[in-house]
Design a protein around this motif. Structure first.
Motif: not given
Length: 97
Positions: A79-90
């Motif tokens: 949708g309009t939401d973005w999420t970032m992940f670094l390696n297998d982190g939270a």
């Protein structure tokens, strides 16, 4: 036809079809994004470091994955939401600038 509809939806999500960059903040990371014309890659500048992320399979939304300085970076949009992940982190929630 499905690919055309999917591409149009992805472009609408990140405003890439208009040629505009999208700027977001993910935790302490400033992220500027620009999607390629074909929607297969996403160029991101994260705190001044530029990288290319490739479109990856996602059950929902659009997911882009790349590597920056030995860190696997995933930017996922729904949708309009973005999420970032670094390696297998939270997950790191993102907001518009």
């Amino acid at each position: 036809m499905k690919k055309v509809i999917l591409f149009g939806a992805i472009c609408a999500l990140v405003s890439a079809c208009t040629g505009n960059d999208s700027d977001i903040v993910c935790g302490g990371y400033n992220v500027s994004m620009n999607m390629s014309d074909d929607g297969e890659t996403l160029t991101a500048v994260i705190n001044g470091d530029e990288m290319t992320l490739n479109h990856a399979i996602s059950a929902s939304g659009a997911r882009y994955v790349g590597e920056l300085n030995d860190t696997i970076v995933t930017l996922w949009n729904q949708g309009t939401d973005w999420t970032m992940f670094l390696n297998d982190g939270a997950p790191i929630e993102c907001t518009s600038k």
